[in-house]
Design an enzyme around this catalytic site. Structure first.
Site, PDB file in Angstrom:
ATOM      1  CG  ASP A 148      16.357 -23.038  -1.815  1.00 50.80           C
ATOM      2  OD1 ASP A 148      16.103 -22.258  -2.749  1.00 50.80           O
ATOM      3  OD2 ASP A 148      15.941 -22.886  -0.655  1.00 50.80           O
ATOM      4  CG  ASP A 244      16.549 -17.926  -3.956  1.00 49.47           C
ATOM      5  OD1 ASP A 244      16.036 -17.897  -2.836  1.00 49.47           O
ATOM      6  OD2 ASP A 244      17.339 -17.042  -4.369  1.00 49.47           O
ATOM      7  CD  GLU A 316      11.818 -16.463  -2.607  1.00 54.83           C
ATOM      8  OE1 GLU A 316      11.849 -15.996  -1.467  1.00 54.83           O
ATOM      9  OE2 GLU A 316      12.722 -16.255  -3.439  1.00 54.83           O
ATOM     10  CG  HIS A 377      14.513 -18.997   4.614  1.00 52.75           C
ATOM     11  ND1 HIS A 377      13.546 -19.363   3.715  1.00 52.75           N
ATOM     12  CD2 HIS A 377      15.495 -18.436   3.885  1.00 52.75           C
ATOM     13  CE1 HIS A 377      13.934 -19.036   2.497  1.00 52.75           C
ATOM     14  NE2 HIS A 377      15.105 -18.482   2.567  1.00 52.75           N
ATOM     15  CG  ASP A 378      13.512 -15.201   3.123  1.00 59.29           C
ATOM     16  OD1 ASP A 378      14.663 -15.278   3.592  1.00 59.29           O
ATOM     17  OD2 ASP A 378      13.201 -15.626   1.990  1.00 59.29           O
TER      18      ASP A 378
HETATM   19  C1  GLC Z   1      15.325 -15.613  -1.542  1.00 62.81           C
HETATM   20  C2  GLC Z   1      15.612 -16.383  -0.287  1.00 62.81           C
HETATM   21  C3  GLC Z   1      16.358 -15.503   0.658  1.00 62.81           C
HETATM   22  C4  GLC Z   1      17.658 -15.107   0.021  1.00 62.81           C
HETATM   23  C5  GLC Z   1      17.413 -14.447  -1.325  1.00 62.81           C
HETATM   24  C6  GLC Z   1      18.673 -14.315  -2.109  1.00 62.81           C
HETATM   25  O1  GLC Z   1      14.469 -14.572  -1.343  1.00 62.81           O
HETATM   26  O2  GLC Z   1      14.441 -16.895   0.254  1.00 62.81           O
HETATM   27  O3  GLC Z   1      16.593 -16.120   1.881  1.00 62.81           O
HETATM   28  O4  GLC Z   1      18.349 -14.231   0.864  1.00 62.81           O
HETATM   29  O5  GLC Z   1      16.527 -15.189  -2.120  1.00 62.81           O
HETATM   30  O6  GLC Z   1      19.103 -15.555  -2.582  1.00 62.81           O
END
Ligand code: GLC
Ligand code: MG
Length: 601
Positions: A148, A244, A316, A377-378
């Site tokens: 990541d 991210d 992402e 994970h979200d």
């Molecule tokens: C992305 C991640 C998430 C995180 C956010 C802030 O959306 O997937 O889990 O909380 O970024 O870094």
């Protein structure tokens, strides 16, 4: 000296002169060339000339949430040595790439997405040595490692931020500072995106938590810092980056602009979704930053041997195709296509899923590679999202069957191969996720991401083989006694793990790797398609993601007479559709949550 010396020996050969040798070489090379040409022609005629595919186009990407995968030191939190001890699992599973959510030094307010040192491993997860061992051990198993990369923000405990608060150069403008909270810009996690620094007596912008101040990408020094981070990890030997929160990288410099409301139903003014993010999301400047990171990665592409060592970058994003597909042009290999994350809820029936798949294929920019994500994970786990049928079956196997047989790279979330479920009984007091906590006791469940982050279920032992601690950082799902790797591996009946594994294996066939994709019969319950690559076997995939039994005739109009069952969801006692049985295709009857992959003759 014997008269036979060197020249004597040469004379023994049948071709004594230089001219003769040259001629011989010529004849031999001509022969070899002719053989190669014939072989190539034969391969081509039979269609056995696979397109050049990069490693990330051929693998499943398996996401590991490191806190929850495997604990090695008994603190109830997963770590790198834990992952190392489980690497053989991926060979077993048929996965060739893992993406590991952040393991960098962090105060862990957002569990690692708040980073205080971008080039150091947090002691909670291990050390840099452990990371190097992980990469080495993974590579020894032909497994790629994707890390990541969280460029948008740092932790407020990062030395850069601490120095920025003190107006210490060159860090003074590493973040986005204003005397007032100048507008209504909102945080993704709810509430104003402007945080107050009591040290600097100014407001700073944070797209996420107040503990996650946004870096100022209009400052060239920040750009250099983050290029160096990419360089550092590429040098360390990683194979790719998952970037991210890419959409949040830039904000408008005109802070007098308020963002208009979206007027979406059921959204409160506390939520990020309440506003249309014209000035804080998807700004065109993002392209340049991605290109810079990509240029750094490209330096590490190794093209001088025949193994494909190209570094991979996926960004992402949750967005409609017109927005996300723009990210194909800036040096990223692909933007995540999250359409099926929502599309795996029951509100999206088979016709709706078909539409989402079509959209991906039809809107893809020329020459680019499609991809599909169903969970992470979200978001809620895929098994929990779609619920159960009236006969009590989960949709785990059909959803995995869909994801793993589509054309394009699938990204899977750990445990979804087992049918792991959300743990939705976590009380407010036990809730860890700051996103959930922000919305308080009455609404936390709508936002908390803890339910989908519970420990990996390896076996039926009290802590599921995840940890020796009696206190894992999040509670285990009680169903780990029968939803776990060991049980699903050894059971005499078909289990989600076995189905996943069979599909992962089948994906390596040309029809699935790069073959064409053609929809066949679809209604509101059933979706079906054929995958084929000329010269190789073709497959018909037929799945029922709906609530009613489907009866499908593939003879009329498709003229498929019969085929052989190669993968079955196996969740019904269906003797006729047993593995390797040949079935007539004029009448396939599928129950809700049942699916087959059928080899066509
Ligand atoms: C992305 C991640 C998430 C995180 C956010 C802030 O959306 O997937 O889990 O909380 O970024 O870094
Ligand atoms: Mg640990």
């Amino acid at each position: 000296m014997s008269p036979k010396g060197e020249s004597g020996l040469k004379k023994k050969g049948c071709c004594a002169t230089n001219k003769c040798l040259i001629f011989l070489c010529f004849v031999v090379s001509l022969g070899i060339t002719a053989l190669i040409v014939v072989a190539l022609l034969v391969m081509n005629v039979r269609g056995r000339f696979p397109p050049e595919q990069k490693w990330w186009q051929k693998t499943i990407v398996y996401q590991i949430y490191p806190r929850s995968f495997q604990d090695s030191d008994g603190d109830g939190i997963g770590d790198l040595n834990g992952i190392i001890s489980r690497l053989d699992y991926f060979n077993y599973l048929g996965v060739d790439a893992i993406w590991i959510s952040p393991v960098y030094e962090s105060p862990m307010i957002d569990f690692g997405y708040d980073i205080s040192n971008f080039t150091k491993v947090d002691p909670m997860f291990g050390s840099m040595e452990n990371m190097k061992t992980l990469i080495k051990e993974a590579h020894a198993r032909n497994l790629r490692v994707i890390l990541d990369f969280v460029p948008n923000h740092s932790s407020n405990k990062h030395p850069w931020f601490i120095k920025s608060e003190l107006r210490e150069d060159p860090y003074t403008d590493y973040y986005i500072w204003h005397d007032t909270a100048p507008n209504n810009w909102h945080s993704v996690f709810g509430g104003s995106a402007w945080g107050w620094s009591d040290v600097r007596k100014q407001y700073y912008y944070h797209a996420f938590l107040p503990e996650q101040p946004d870096l100022n990408y209009r400052n060239p020094a920040v750009r250099e810092e983050m290029k160096n981070v990419v360089d550092f990890w590429a040098r360390t030997g990683i194979d790719g980056l998952r970037v991210d929160a890419i959409i949040n990288l830039f904000e408008s410099t005109n802070v007098s602009l308020n963002e208009p409301p979206t007027n979406l139903p059921d959204v409160t003014s506390e939520q990020w979704e309440y506003y249309d993010h014209l000035y804080t999301a998807n700004l065109p400047e993002i392209n340049d930053a991605i290109q810079e990171w990509s240029d750094v990665l490209r330096k590490y592409d190794n093209s001088d041997d025949d193994t494909d060592n190209s570094k991979f970058m996926v960004v992402e994003i949750y967005a409609v195709p017109s927005i996300r597909n723009a990210y194909y042009t800036n040096g990223a290999d692909m933007p995540f296509n999250m359409d099926l994350v929502e599309g795996s809820y029951p509100s999206c029936n088979a016709s709706c899923i078909k539409k989402l798949v079509e959209i991906e294929y039809n809107t893809l920019p020329e020459g680019k590679w499609p991809n599909f994500v169903m969970g992470n994970h979200d978001r809620s786990r895929l098994t929990s999202k779609r619920g159960i049928t009236t006969s009590g079956k989960t949709y785990t196997n059909v959803l995995n069957m869909l994801l793993l047989t589509l054309r394009g790279t699938p990204t899977c979330y750990y445990g979804d191969e087992l049918g792991m479920e959300d743990v939705d009984t976590i009380s407010f007091e036990d809730t860890q996720d700051p996103y959930g906590l922000h919305f308080g006791t009455s609404a936390y469940k709508n936002f908390s991401r803890d339910p989908e982050r519970t420990p990996m279920q390896w076996d039926e032992s009290p802590q599921a083989g995840f940890t020796n601690s009696s206190h894992p950082w999040l509670p285990l799902n009680q169903n780990h006694t029968f939803i776990n790797v060991q049980y699903e591996k050894n059971a005499s009946h078909i289990t989600p793990l076995k189905v996943y594994r069979a599909l992962a294996k089948l994906r390596q066939e040309p029809a699935f790797l790069y073959g064409s994709f053609d929809f066949r019969y679809t209604d509101d319950n059933v979706i079906s398609y054929v995958r084929s690559a000329s010269g190789y076997s073709s497959y018909l995939v037929v799945i029922n993601v709906g609530t009613e039994t489907g009866t499908i005739d593939f003879k009329t109009p498709y003229d498929y007479q019969e085929g052989t069952v190669k993968v079955t969801t196996g969740n019904f006692d269906h003797e006729d559709y047993a593995l390797d049985s040949t079935i007539k295709l004029d009448k396939i009857i599928l129950q809700p949550a049942e699916g087959l992959v059928i080899l066509l003759p």
